[in-house]
Motif scaffolding. Sequence first.
Motif, PDB file in Angstrom:
ATOM      1  N   ALA A 280       0.842  -1.210   0.000  1.00  0.00           N
ATOM      2  CA  ALA A 280       0.000   0.000   0.000  1.00  0.00           C
ATOM      3  C   ALA A 280       0.871   1.251   0.000  1.00  0.00           C
ATOM      4  O   ALA A 280       0.597   2.234  -0.718  1.00  0.00           O
ATOM      5  N   ALA A 281       1.933   1.242   0.799  1.00  0.00           N
ATOM      6  CA  ALA A 281       2.825   2.407   0.867  1.00  0.00           C
ATOM      7  C   ALA A 281       3.529   2.643  -0.463  1.00  0.00           C
ATOM      8  O   ALA A 281       3.701   3.786  -0.902  1.00  0.00           O
ATOM      9  N   ARG A 283       2.382   1.831  -3.458  1.00  0.00           N
ATOM     10  CA  ARG A 283       1.387   2.340  -4.405  1.00  0.00           C
ATOM     11  C   ARG A 283       1.183   3.847  -4.193  1.00  0.00           C
ATOM     12  O   ARG A 283       1.165   4.624  -5.161  1.00  0.00           O
ATOM     13  N   ASP A 284       1.041   4.278  -2.944  1.00  0.00           N
ATOM     14  CA  ASP A 284       0.859   5.701  -2.659  1.00  0.00           C
ATOM     15  C   ASP A 284       2.089   6.505  -3.073  1.00  0.00           C
ATOM     16  O   ASP A 284       1.976   7.616  -3.606  1.00  0.00           O
ATOM     17  N   TYR A 285       3.259   5.935  -2.849  1.00  0.00           N
ATOM     18  CA  TYR A 285       4.498   6.637  -3.197  1.00  0.00           C
ATOM     19  C   TYR A 285       4.607   6.826  -4.712  1.00  0.00           C
ATOM     20  O   TYR A 285       4.986   7.899  -5.197  1.00  0.00           O
ATOM     21  N   ALA A 287       2.175   7.005  -6.932  1.00  0.00           N
ATOM     22  CA  ALA A 287       1.212   8.025  -7.380  1.00  0.00           C
ATOM     23  C   ALA A 287       1.708   9.424  -7.056  1.00  0.00           C
ATOM     24  O   ALA A 287       1.639  10.344  -7.875  1.00  0.00           O
ATOM     25  N   LEU A 288       2.224   9.617  -5.838  1.00  0.00           N
ATOM     26  CA  LEU A 288       2.728  10.927  -5.423  1.00  0.00           C
ATOM     27  C   LEU A 288       3.936  11.339  -6.251  1.00  0.00           C
ATOM     28  O   LEU A 288       4.080  12.505  -6.638  1.00  0.00           O
TER      29      LEU A 288
END
Length: 412
Positions: A280-281, A283-285, A287-288
């Motif tokens: 999850a981390a 994936r967020d990284y 995108a950011l």
Amino acid sequence: MIGVDAGSSAVKWFDGKAFGLEEPPAAPLVVGVSSATALVKFSDYPVCKGTNLKRLIVSDVAAELSVSPSEVAVAYCPVERLEKGCRFLTFVEKVQVLNSLREKFKELSFLTVDAVGGATAGYLLFGESPFTVLDAGASKLSCYRVEGGLITGFELLRGGFSYHLPRLSAAVERLKGLFKGKLLLVGGGALSEEFKGELGKLVSFEVPEIHPFGRETPLFFNAYGLRHLRRFRCRAFFFQRSLFNLDFLQKNRLLLVKLAGGIAVSLFFFTAAQVVQLVAAKRDYTALKGELYSKLSELLGEKVVAPEIQIPQEIESLKEEARFLLADRPPLLLYLDAISRSVVKGLKVLEVEGDIKSGRFTVTGLAQGSNLVDAFVANLRARFRKVSVSSTSQVKGGVKFTVTVSGVKLGR
């Protein structure tokens, strides 16, 4: 843990609450063998620790006693660091004596000397302050000095307190070189009024009294210290049971298997949860990171693929352009021209001081009258955003003044 003083006349034990003689309860035991049969010596060695140190000490002792290394066991602890190596306090005992104790006390975990227990008990009472223990047992008089949590002196006299009573002055004369700080009398001699009376004529001492032993403290003093052995710096062990000792593993095999299984299951679930969080981390990284690169590309007007390289290059390029074009400040000549055009007839500018970075200049001059100074200041205010008169004074040639200006107005 139970502290056990395996003395030559009786076995004394203490488990933290209860205490007694002869057989201790079955539990992990810290046993102190009587120093009556031990050889005690201080020796210097070129190494302070390591796997070869014990072999070196055993070999040295065996050569000194002219016996096989397999016949003796040693317990030792460092007492002083030397320029090259360390000084050790060493206890030497016959292997057969130690084997008989290990056979007798099945739950034995640590095996040391009774004196280490006495030193520990005294350390719990006095801390780092120096003190001396005189252990008047049934088969020996042992005297040792403790300083800063280390045994720094040791003397052993064969024969118990009854044997030395008729010749006590000679014994004290031999031991008194060790005396430092308070002298504690323990062992069976501390309960003998006759022995205490004769000793009191030669030297001052005190008999310790610790809860829960009360008057019997001298008998259980070593056992009390042995139970708290971990709080003393001198860890002189003949034997120390390992967690992975074969007997221990055999007796607790089922428990260890269950424990290992529980740990494995816990680690599996913990690892699975960590993997989910990591995905999850990530994936967020991602995108950011994409959004950040897009914004940077808009600002720089070019595609950004390595911001750590492209951004410093762009900033350096802008700095070079600013230095070349002087885009961030007016040129120096513009300030000087505005000051020069503000001068009126009858007024002289003597000095202009300042710097282009701050855009602030101080003008010092001489006018024939104060009205000329006012006229000069009025002209400056038309050409600068900030003008202030710092000082004016009447001198022989007229009026001397100092004016501060900043923020030149372009086009004036």
